[in-house]
Motif scaffolding. Sequence first.
Motif, PDB file in Angstrom:
ATOM      1  N   ARG B 364      -9.610 -25.982 -55.393  1.00 58.69           N
ATOM      2  CA  ARG B 364     -10.680 -27.054 -54.919  1.00 58.69           C
ATOM      3  C   ARG B 364     -11.363 -26.653 -53.762  1.00 58.69           C
ATOM      4  NH1 ARG B 364      -8.075 -32.847 -54.981  1.00 58.69           N
ATOM      5  NH2 ARG B 364      -7.740 -32.586 -57.492  1.00 58.69           N
ATOM      6  N   PRO B 365     -12.657 -26.929 -53.564  1.00 58.45           N
ATOM      7  CA  PRO B 365     -13.207 -26.196 -52.155  1.00 58.45           C
ATOM      8  C   PRO B 365     -12.675 -27.155 -51.053  1.00 58.45           C
ATOM      9  CG  PRO B 365     -14.661 -27.696 -53.673  1.00 58.45           C
ATOM     10  CD  PRO B 365     -13.456 -27.332 -54.536  1.00 58.45           C
ATOM     11  N   ARG B 366     -12.605 -26.383 -49.903  1.00 61.55           N
ATOM     12  CA  ARG B 366     -12.112 -26.982 -48.625  1.00 61.55           C
ATOM     13  C   ARG B 366     -13.146 -28.031 -48.255  1.00 61.55           C
ATOM     14  NH1 ARG B 366     -15.204 -23.221 -44.609  1.00 61.55           N
ATOM     15  NH2 ARG B 366     -16.124 -22.015 -46.208  1.00 61.55           N
ATOM     16  N   GLY B 367     -12.546 -29.201 -47.461  1.00 65.06           N
ATOM     17  CA  GLY B 367     -13.337 -29.927 -47.028  1.00 65.06           C
ATOM     18  C   GLY B 367     -14.549 -29.882 -46.030  1.00 65.06           C
ATOM     19  N   GLU B 368     -14.433 -28.643 -45.402  1.00 67.32           N
ATOM     20  CA  GLU B 368     -15.571 -28.135 -44.442  1.00 67.32           C
ATOM     21  C   GLU B 368     -16.801 -27.883 -45.296  1.00 67.32           C
ATOM     22  OE1 GLU B 368     -13.346 -24.955 -43.318  1.00 67.32           O
ATOM     23  OE2 GLU B 368     -14.034 -25.130 -41.026  1.00 67.32           O
ATOM     24  N   ILE B 369     -16.690 -27.814 -46.536  1.00 69.43           N
ATOM     25  CA  ILE B 369     -17.986 -27.379 -47.281  1.00 69.43           C
ATOM     26  C   ILE B 369     -18.739 -28.793 -47.405  1.00 69.43           C
ATOM     27  CG2 ILE B 369     -18.814 -27.194 -49.643  1.00 69.43           C
ATOM     28  CD1 ILE B 369     -17.960 -24.767 -48.270  1.00 69.43           C
ATOM     29  N   PHE B 370     -18.187 -30.065 -47.394  1.00 66.35           N
ATOM     30  CA  PHE B 370     -18.924 -31.247 -47.592  1.00 66.35           C
ATOM     31  C   PHE B 370     -19.294 -31.819 -46.146  1.00 66.35           C
ATOM     32  CE2 PHE B 370     -16.327 -30.297 -51.434  1.00 66.35           C
ATOM     33  CZ  PHE B 370     -17.304 -30.626 -52.155  1.00 66.35           C
ATOM     34  N   ALA B 371     -18.592 -31.145 -45.098  1.00 68.27           N
ATOM     35  CA  ALA B 371     -18.687 -31.849 -43.801  1.00 68.27           C
ATOM     36  C   ALA B 371     -18.782 -30.752 -43.006  1.00 68.27           C
ATOM     37  CB  ALA B 371     -17.532 -33.031 -43.516  1.00 68.27           C
ATOM     38  N   PRO B 372     -19.655 -29.756 -42.790  1.00 71.21           N
ATOM     39  CA  PRO B 372     -20.002 -28.800 -41.911  1.00 71.21           C
ATOM     40  C   PRO B 372     -20.148 -29.255 -40.450  1.00 71.21           C
ATOM     41  CG  PRO B 372     -21.678 -28.837 -43.615  1.00 71.21           C
ATOM     42  CD  PRO B 372     -21.111 -30.114 -43.770  1.00 71.21           C
ATOM     43  N   ASP B 373     -19.877 -28.528 -39.546  1.00 75.20           N
ATOM     44  CA  ASP B 373     -20.107 -28.875 -38.078  1.00 75.20           C
ATOM     45  C   ASP B 373     -21.798 -29.102 -37.880  1.00 75.20           C
ATOM     46  OD1 ASP B 373     -21.254 -26.588 -37.025  1.00 75.20           O
ATOM     47  OD2 ASP B 373     -19.227 -25.799 -36.683  1.00 75.20           O
ATOM     48  N   ASP B 374     -21.908 -29.886 -36.598  1.00 77.59           N
ATOM     49  CA  ASP B 374     -23.282 -30.222 -36.284  1.00 77.59           C
ATOM     50  C   ASP B 374     -24.234 -29.192 -36.180  1.00 77.59           C
ATOM     51  OD1 ASP B 374     -22.966 -32.771 -36.071  1.00 77.59           O
ATOM     52  OD2 ASP B 374     -23.132 -33.136 -34.079  1.00 77.59           O
ATOM     53  N   ASP B 375     -23.770 -27.904 -35.974  1.00 72.16           N
ATOM     54  CA  ASP B 375     -24.770 -26.636 -35.743  1.00 72.16           C
ATOM     55  C   ASP B 375     -24.924 -25.949 -37.125  1.00 72.16           C
ATOM     56  OD1 ASP B 375     -25.361 -26.598 -33.006  1.00 72.16           O
ATOM     57  OD2 ASP B 375     -23.788 -25.382 -32.511  1.00 72.16           O
ATOM     58  N   THR B 376     -24.438 -26.448 -37.876  1.00 73.40           N
ATOM     59  CA  THR B 376     -24.501 -25.715 -39.268  1.00 73.40           C
ATOM     60  C   THR B 376     -25.987 -26.147 -40.061  1.00 73.40           C
ATOM     61  OG1 THR B 376     -22.214 -25.703 -39.848  1.00 73.40           O
ATOM     62  CG2 THR B 376     -23.503 -25.140 -41.527  1.00 73.40           C
ATOM     63  N   ILE B 377     -26.511 -25.010 -40.562  1.00 79.13           N
ATOM     64  CA  ILE B 377     -27.885 -25.262 -41.361  1.00 79.13           C
ATOM     65  C   ILE B 377     -27.467 -25.663 -42.534  1.00 79.13           C
ATOM     66  CG2 ILE B 377     -29.843 -24.273 -42.308  1.00 79.13           C
ATOM     67  CD1 ILE B 377     -30.429 -22.607 -39.854  1.00 79.13           C
ATOM     68  N   VAL B 378     -27.875 -27.068 -43.173  1.00 79.81           N
ATOM     69  CA  VAL B 378     -27.830 -27.565 -44.285  1.00 79.81           C
ATOM     70  C   VAL B 378     -28.708 -27.144 -45.240  1.00 79.81           C
ATOM     71  CG1 VAL B 378     -27.642 -29.579 -45.827  1.00 79.81           C
ATOM     72  CG2 VAL B 378     -26.400 -29.500 -43.608  1.00 79.81           C
ATOM     73  N   CYS B 379     -29.977 -27.365 -44.853  1.00 81.26           N
ATOM     74  CA  CYS B 379     -31.260 -27.099 -45.804  1.00 81.26           C
ATOM     75  C   CYS B 379     -31.798 -25.751 -45.208  1.00 81.26           C
ATOM     76  CB  CYS B 379     -32.282 -28.014 -45.671  1.00 81.26           C
ATOM     77  SG  CYS B 379     -33.926 -27.871 -46.313  1.00 81.26           S
ATOM     78  N   ARG B 380     -31.466 -24.661 -45.961  1.00 78.66           N
ATOM     79  CA  ARG B 380     -31.770 -23.241 -45.427  1.00 78.66           C
ATOM     80  C   ARG B 380     -33.387 -23.241 -45.200  1.00 78.66           C
ATOM     81  NH1 ARG B 380     -27.953 -19.146 -46.998  1.00 78.66           N
ATOM     82  NH2 ARG B 380     -29.647 -17.884 -46.964  1.00 78.66           N
ATOM     83  N   CYS B 381     -33.987 -23.939 -46.525  1.00 78.28           N
ATOM     84  CA  CYS B 381     -35.639 -23.584 -46.524  1.00 78.28           C
ATOM     85  C   CYS B 381     -36.282 -24.372 -45.300  1.00 78.28           C
ATOM     86  CB  CYS B 381     -36.264 -24.315 -47.665  1.00 78.28           C
ATOM     87  SG  CYS B 381     -35.430 -23.709 -49.362  1.00 78.28           S
ATOM     88  N   GLU B 382     -36.048 -25.401 -44.833  1.00 80.10           N
ATOM     89  CA  GLU B 382     -36.623 -26.301 -43.826  1.00 80.10           C
ATOM     90  C   GLU B 382     -35.729 -26.051 -42.292  1.00 80.10           C
ATOM     91  OE1 GLU B 382     -39.649 -27.606 -44.000  1.00 80.10           O
ATOM     92  OE2 GLU B 382     -39.780 -27.156 -46.093  1.00 80.10           O
ATOM     93  N   GLU B 383     -34.665 -25.219 -42.544  1.00 79.35           N
ATOM     94  CA  GLU B 383     -33.753 -24.981 -41.165  1.00 79.35           C
ATOM     95  C   GLU B 383     -33.375 -26.150 -40.726  1.00 79.35           C
ATOM     96  OE1 GLU B 383     -35.084 -21.349 -39.087  1.00 79.35           O
ATOM     97  OE2 GLU B 383     -36.940 -21.551 -40.402  1.00 79.35           O
ATOM     98  N   LEU B 384     -33.030 -27.016 -41.385  1.00 84.69           N
ATOM     99  CA  LEU B 384     -32.293 -28.514 -40.812  1.00 84.69           C
ATOM    100  C   LEU B 384     -31.059 -28.193 -40.858  1.00 84.69           C
ATOM    101  CD1 LEU B 384     -34.533 -30.531 -43.001  1.00 84.69           C
ATOM    102  CD2 LEU B 384     -34.872 -30.481 -40.575  1.00 84.69           C
TER     103      LEU B 384
END
Lengths: 103, 464
Positions: B364-384
């Motif tokens: 089962r994936p770790r919780g961080e995958i679903f709640a990354p910290d503020d600095d983490t890029i979520v949308c790679r394409c738009e760099e958000l």
Amino acid sequence: MFRLLEDDRGRMESTVTIEIDGYPVIARIGETVASALLREGASWSRTTPVSGARRAPYCMMGVCFECLMLVEGEGLVRACQTPVRDGLKVERQMGPRKVGPSC
Amino acid sequence: MLKPDLLIVGAGPAGMSAAIVAARAGLKVVVVDEQPTPGGQIWRGVEANAGTSRGRALGAQYCSGLATVRAFRECGAVYWPSTRVWQIEPTLGTYVTGPGGTRVITPRLVLIATGAQERPAPLRGWTLAGVMTVGAAQILLKNPGSVPSEAVWIAGCGPLALLYAHQLVRMGGAVAGFLDTRPSTPLRESLRLAGRAVLRSSGELAKGASWYAELRHRAGRYVPGVVDLQALGTDRLEGVRYRTAAGRVEEIRTSLLLIHEGVLPELHTVRSLGCEIQWDAGQAAYRPVLNEWGECSHPDILIAGDAAGIGGAEAAVHRGRLSALRILQRLGKVAAEPGMTEENCRTALARALALRPFLDRVFRPRGEIFAPDDDTIVCRCEELRVRDLRAALAGSVGPNQLKAFTRAGMGPCQGRQCGLTVAALIAAAEGRQMSDVQPFRVRPPLKPVRLCDLAGLADEGLSS
């Protein structure tokens, strides 16, 4: 970042040369532009339209689109889905794509 | 315009198995697939590799795909490789572009067998050149047969990461270190989940255990319980920082990091058709709502293989056959092969899926995958980054409004890498369950289309 393993059938017979940004790159027949790129020192494929950051092939199966490159005769395509052929000219995509005839 | 009885999207284990049953029974079947040769991701390049030293290193399970690929080649189905499907209309009109140009296919029924993709693994620095997925590296093992030029660092959780490490070592590569992000799971609880499957699947369990043992023995380092993983570097990857289970922060230098956090059903095609999906808590993934034949909320579309819910190659074969049997039934045909019965397929499917609840629990994936910290890029394409999306979420908008406000999911990958994370951020911000949140709506085209490909439709008599 990657190196080729020896092929059972022998390496010399099964290679072609492609061009990435004008530099010759040896590729194995049947592989993709992205997999050949990943054996180069500069293994990045494009810079982003947003910040200009360098990106490199990431998923190799066509779902991340990080390996978008300009391929002669085809326009901006996923290098991981583009098979090599002898003499194929490929360019890294720098920033946003400029509109123009591609095919 | 091609009018087959059945269009199958995807030539992996499920798509090929369904095509074999349907074509042998006399249906007109067309199979389109993005790859140049059949096999899907799991059996990629098996025709070239089986019987070579590379095939042997990839293992018996990999080479076993050759029999299915051969049967598929000979079954009489029309097979279009290197062809991408970029739209399926609710009326089943399907637009494809490949070596033969752009074509329209109007089948009576569609089977979607598009397989899986790796779970997006957002972590700080994951967009740097030098960070790739384990699946990507495994693709390179299969074709052209390349391995990391130096001993490699792998970080992640899931059977594929273990399998890759095993195959890599067999091929003469080396693992510098394995950062195991698998949350610790009480083994007793996991084994209880497996129940009697443990006895029936003892071989599989022993294989998995041996991969772990090998990894602990052969990898330069094996670090369990890793959290706070981040990739470091400016222009490209230079190192990795992580925290160990004991709370110690460590840093290593490397130019290549392979990450993996399990796999998800490929739902882009399915969702573009408005087919109903649901949250599967056990697999921590969305999956289509299906009946026991793989029929979905669209009356003329069936879904088989990992696209129907992660089950692995063997389950995909049986799900493909079951869907094909249902299709034969609906079109008034019977299977040509003796023994190709619903009962046999269901028994085999149950056996293939027996260990799945155990695997889902253990990996089962770790919780961080679903709640990354503020600095983490979520949308790679738009760099958000997470904080960009959180700011937009303050107004309590749904996924589609969030997309319009921020451009998340609007780039070239069309949300394939950020959709799940965005859904999780919305669920967390609004205090809702994942089952109450829908991912972004999927819009055509499913894959980029050139204007000249569209213009090519004129030849199909569809210029209007």
